[in-house]
Write an enzyme that holds these catalytic residues in place. Structure first.
Site, PDB file in Angstrom:
ATOM      1  N   ARG A  58      -1.518  -3.860  -2.724  1.00  0.00           N
ATOM      2  CA  ARG A  58      -2.234  -3.492  -3.927  1.00  0.00           C
ATOM      3  C   ARG A  58      -1.284  -3.409  -5.116  1.00  0.00           C
ATOM      4  O   ARG A  58      -1.621  -2.840  -6.152  1.00  0.00           O
ATOM      5  CB  ARG A  58      -2.841  -2.121  -3.685  1.00  0.00           C
ATOM      6  CG  ARG A  58      -4.190  -1.941  -4.280  1.00  0.00           C
ATOM      7  CD  ARG A  58      -4.640  -0.564  -3.900  1.00  0.00           C
ATOM      8  NE  ARG A  58      -5.431  -0.630  -2.703  1.00  0.00           N
ATOM      9  CZ  ARG A  58      -6.627  -0.059  -2.589  1.00  0.00           C
ATOM     10  NH1 ARG A  58      -7.145   0.617  -3.564  1.00  0.00           N
ATOM     11  NH2 ARG A  58      -7.283  -0.153  -1.476  1.00  0.00           N
ATOM     12  N   ARG A  70      -9.350   4.601 -10.521  1.00  0.00           N
ATOM     13  CA  ARG A  70      -9.147   3.540  -9.534  1.00  0.00           C
ATOM     14  C   ARG A  70      -9.307   2.175 -10.175  1.00  0.00           C
ATOM     15  O   ARG A  70      -8.558   1.244  -9.886  1.00  0.00           O
ATOM     16  CB  ARG A  70     -10.117   3.722  -8.364  1.00  0.00           C
ATOM     17  CG  ARG A  70      -9.656   4.785  -7.382  1.00  0.00           C
ATOM     18  CD  ARG A  70     -10.807   5.496  -6.691  1.00  0.00           C
ATOM     19  NE  ARG A  70     -11.587   4.638  -5.836  1.00  0.00           N
ATOM     20  CZ  ARG A  70     -12.852   4.889  -5.462  1.00  0.00           C
ATOM     21  NH1 ARG A  70     -13.474   5.976  -5.908  1.00  0.00           N
ATOM     22  NH2 ARG A  70     -13.482   4.077  -4.669  1.00  0.00           N
ATOM     23  N   LYS A 122     -15.098  -5.088  -0.189  1.00  0.00           N
ATOM     24  CA  LYS A 122     -14.019  -5.372   0.774  1.00  0.00           C
ATOM     25  C   LYS A 122     -14.357  -4.797   2.154  1.00  0.00           C
ATOM     26  O   LYS A 122     -14.274  -5.495   3.158  1.00  0.00           O
ATOM     27  CB  LYS A 122     -12.681  -4.783   0.287  1.00  0.00           C
ATOM     28  CG  LYS A 122     -12.228  -5.320  -1.072  1.00  0.00           C
ATOM     29  CD  LYS A 122     -10.879  -4.749  -1.486  1.00  0.00           C
ATOM     30  CE  LYS A 122     -10.891  -3.255  -1.793  1.00  0.00           C
ATOM     31  NZ  LYS A 122     -11.671  -2.870  -2.983  1.00  0.00           N
ATOM     32  N   ARG A 156     -18.642   9.265  -0.444  1.00  0.00           N
ATOM     33  CA  ARG A 156     -17.203   9.405  -0.231  1.00  0.00           C
ATOM     34  C   ARG A 156     -16.641  10.355  -1.281  1.00  0.00           C
ATOM     35  O   ARG A 156     -17.064  10.311  -2.432  1.00  0.00           O
ATOM     36  CB  ARG A 156     -16.562   8.020  -0.394  1.00  0.00           C
ATOM     37  CG  ARG A 156     -15.633   7.668   0.728  1.00  0.00           C
ATOM     38  CD  ARG A 156     -15.246   6.222   0.667  1.00  0.00           C
ATOM     39  NE  ARG A 156     -14.236   5.959  -0.340  1.00  0.00           N
ATOM     40  CZ  ARG A 156     -13.647   4.775  -0.487  1.00  0.00           C
ATOM     41  NH1 ARG A 156     -13.996   3.758   0.280  1.00  0.00           N
ATOM     42  NH2 ARG A 156     -12.732   4.597  -1.408  1.00  0.00           N
ATOM     43  N   ARG A 192     -22.968   4.307  -3.144  1.00  0.00           N
ATOM     44  CA  ARG A 192     -22.436   4.126  -1.787  1.00  0.00           C
ATOM     45  C   ARG A 192     -22.568   5.393  -0.942  1.00  0.00           C
ATOM     46  O   ARG A 192     -22.349   6.505  -1.421  1.00  0.00           O
ATOM     47  CB  ARG A 192     -20.955   3.736  -1.858  1.00  0.00           C
ATOM     48  CG  ARG A 192     -20.313   3.733  -0.470  1.00  0.00           C
ATOM     49  CD  ARG A 192     -18.989   3.042  -0.435  1.00  0.00           C
ATOM     50  NE  ARG A 192     -18.021   3.615  -1.353  1.00  0.00           N
ATOM     51  CZ  ARG A 192     -16.849   3.058  -1.617  1.00  0.00           C
ATOM     52  NH1 ARG A 192     -16.523   1.899  -1.069  1.00  0.00           N
ATOM     53  NH2 ARG A 192     -16.020   3.641  -2.456  1.00  0.00           N
TER      54      ARG A 192
END
Ligand code: AP5
Ligand code: MG
Length: 208
Positions: free
Chosen positions: A84, A167, A9, A155, A123
């Site tokens: 969401r 998540r 995203k 992150r 990431r």
């Protein structure tokens, strides 16, 4: 735009914003910057974001409502990671109806769980401007951002595998029902997020 964690995203929203000349509004980024800046919003959302849990709807909806009043949203906007949940989607419809506006499209990026897990563990993100990198496509110089020179690091919510799984669970339970919500409105656009970033972007442009 919605989709599971690591679907791409953030990666695609930067490209969409550039092509269409509209702001990309990512609730996750707004919350992370608030935490980093030590603001009152940051204090309220920290515990949720770091554990990988959803921030309560009321707080999230108010954050978006306020952001959408900014001048740069007049010609359009992209929401990354909001709504969401179905209550958030209903609230967004109300916020837009008050302004005599409506969504043109609800874009969902689809990837299976193993792709999410692999991408999130690889990431790396610029802690200054938020640009995405990964172990497979690092910045040119020594983990400093190609664009702003900021430090590129993992992150906080990607470092804990349990937070990643939390998540993903909340995506399936709470966010995925949005496919039905927007499907019934006739604005759902599904895109295969497992392709290369360029091919995902072409698919998005054709879907839009
Ligand atoms: P948020 O920041 O939205 O995180 P998320 O939903 O977990 O999604 P990610 O940002 O992890 O994934 P992404 O799809 O953007 O993937 P990316 O492009 O980075 O939310 C964080 C937290 O904030 C939530 O947990 C919650 O606490 C709170 N929150 C936010 N919104 C909320 C809301 N509406 N309600 C309540 N709480 C909310 O890509 C991932 C990696 O893959 C990168 O390294 C990238 O380089 C790589 N990559 C991307 N595309 C490709 C590709 N096509 N091929 C190969 N690699 C790729
Ligand atoms: Mg993101």
């Amino acid at each position: 735009m919605f989709g599971p964690q690591g679907a791409g995203k953030g990666t695609q929203s930067a490209r969409i914003a550039e092509k269409y000349g509209i702001p990309s509004i990512a609730t996750g980024d707004i919350f992370r910057w608030a935490i980093k800046g030590g603001t009152s919003l940051g204090g309220k959302v920290k515990q949720y974001v770091e554990a990988g849990n959803l921030v309560p709807d009321e707080l999230t909806i108010e954050t978006v409502r306020e952001r959408l009043t900014a001048d740069d949203c007049e010609e359009g906007f992209l929401l990354d990671g909001f709504p969401r949940s179905v209550p958030q989607a209903e609230a967004l419809d109300e916020i837009l109806a008050e302004k005599d506006r409506a969504l043109d499209a609800a874009l969902v990026l689809q990837v299976p769980e193993e792709v999410s897990l692999r991408r999130l563990t690889g990431r790396r993100v610029c802690s200054n401007c938020g640009r995405n990198y990964s172990l497979d496509s690092p910045p040119e110089k020594n983990w400093t951002c190609d664009v702003c020179g900021g430090p590129v690091t993992p992150r906080a919510d990607d470092e804990d595998e349990e937070a990643i799984r939390a998540r993903l669970r909340s995506y399936h339970d709470t966010t995925e029902p949005l496919k039905v919500y927007y499907g019934e409105k006739g604005i759902l656009r599904e895109v295969d997020g497992t392709q290369s970033p360029d091919d995902v972007f072409s698919s998005i442009v054709s879907a839009l």
